[in-house]
Design an enzyme around this catalytic site. Structure first.
Site, PDB file in Angstrom:
ATOM      1  CG  HIS A   1      -3.429  -3.536   3.409  1.00  0.00           C
ATOM      2  ND1 HIS A   1      -2.359  -2.917   4.017  1.00  0.00           N
ATOM      3  CD2 HIS A   1      -4.149  -2.548   2.824  1.00  0.00           C
ATOM      4  CE1 HIS A   1      -2.437  -1.607   3.820  1.00  0.00           C
ATOM      5  NE2 HIS A   1      -3.509  -1.355   3.095  1.00  0.00           N
TER       6      HIS A   1
ATOM      7  CD  GLU B   1      -0.616  -5.488   5.831  1.00  0.00           C
ATOM      8  OE1 GLU B   1      -0.516  -6.082   4.736  1.00  0.00           O
ATOM      9  OE2 GLU B   1      -0.977  -4.297   5.931  1.00  0.00           O
TER      10      GLU B   1
ATOM     11  CB  CYS C   1      -0.990  -0.049   1.167  1.00  0.00           C
ATOM     12  SG  CYS C   1      -2.358   1.111   0.992  1.00  0.00           S
TER      13      CYS C   1
END
Lengths: 234, 87
Positions: A203, A205, A86
């Site tokens: 994302h 994560e 990002c």
């Protein structure tokens, strides 16, 4: 097997990145952006999401001048693994480690929702545990994720198989309806020439634990962990 | 040394879709300002430059634009300079 997560003023996905890195079996620690060297035991640098320096001027433009970013460029040029997620992707393009730029979403809206992305390159250290064409459900959260580059650059990325991820439908169809932000060719993530730097807007994560509803993102951290294990003599 | 006031105007390069400009243009047209077209939105940056000459001042600002203030992949910029009165 050590991850370094760079913390800029305004980073807000650094804790999630640390947890995901640890869940892949690695050691992970934060590196403050004002540090002037990368510890010699670091194998992979993560540039996390957020709003470094308040997104002033252009997203990622100021972070590029942090002392540690100069070291990250040297680290990447020596073949070290670097993943920018990002805002981290935006920092990588502003730093010149990846080509192109992330423009405002065509809708002008900040988009925060799950999307599907398809793995179109499974040869890189970040994607090696994925199957070609495998579809992952991963959240996006950005206002400037509309990937743009000159036609010549896009052609090179495509010809060299450097589009790692593309926005797609749940069935893996990469069409306009599955494109959340206007990115050219539905590009969600790209690799550098050498394959040791990945930038992606989604994302992984945030989906690294089934307790959060999905752990599709772990495939990327598992790939990195595998690559680091292979690189490390036992 | 002299001081100069510099203004940098940054706009998206021609050919790059300016979604903000388009949105503002649509809103203007919806409010009966139909004679206003080709709306482009940019940035305006002002600064003071210390240099021996106007030429040198322009070169300093230009270098700053190339390094940080503008992104040449997507943006064009123009620089306006004028000498400031000595205090």
């Amino acid at each position: 097997m050590n991850y370094g997560i760079v913390v800029f003023p305004g980073s807000n996905c650094d804790h999630d990145a640390l947890t995901a890195a640890q869940r892949s079996g690695g050691n992970a620690r934060y590196l403050f952006h004002k540090e002037t060297s990368i510890p010699s035991d670091i194998d992979c640098i993560i540039l996390p999401g957020g709003f470094s320096f308040g997104d002033y001027l252009r997203c990622g433009a100021i972070a590029r001048f942090s002392p540690l970013m100069r070291e990250v460029v040297t680290f990447a040029n020596k073949g070290g693994l670097v993943i920018g997620i990002c805002n981290g992707f935006q920092i990588l393009t502003e730093s010149g480690l990846l080509p192109g730029v992330l423009l405002r979403n065509t809708s002008l809206s900040f988009i925060c929702r799950d999307v599907y992305i398809r793995a179109d390159n499974t040869q890189s250290p970040f994607t090696s545990s994925l199957q070609q064409g495998q579809v992952l459900r991963i959240p996006i959260a950005h206002g400037e994720g509309n990937y743009f580059a000159e036609p010549e650059t896009i052609r090179r990325l495509e010809d060299e198989g450097r589009v790692a991820f593309r926005y797609c439908t749940a069935d893996g169809d990469s069409n306009d309806e599955a494109n959340p932000n206007g990115s050219i060719n539905n590009i969600a993530g790209i690799l550098n020439e050498r394959g040791n730097v990945l930038g992606m807007m989604p994302h992984p994560e945030r989906y690294a634990d089934k307790a959060l509803g999905c752990d599709d993102g772990m495939a990327i951290f598992q790939s990195i962990a595998n690559a680091m294990r292979i690189a490390m003599p036992l | 040394m002299n001081t100069y006031h510099a203004t940098v105007t940054i706009t998206l390069r021609k050919g790059i879709l300016d979604v903000q400009g388009k949105t503002v243009e649509h809103a203007l047209h919806a409010s009966s300002f139909s004679t206003l077209t080709d709306v482009r939105i940019g940035k305006h940056v002002e600064m003071t430059v210390t240099a021996a000459s106007e030429e040198e001042a322009r070169a300093h600002v230009d270098a700053g634009c190339k390094a940080l203030i503008a992104n040449p992949i997507i943006e064009d910029y123009s620089i306006t300079l004028h000498a400031m009165e000595a205090a």
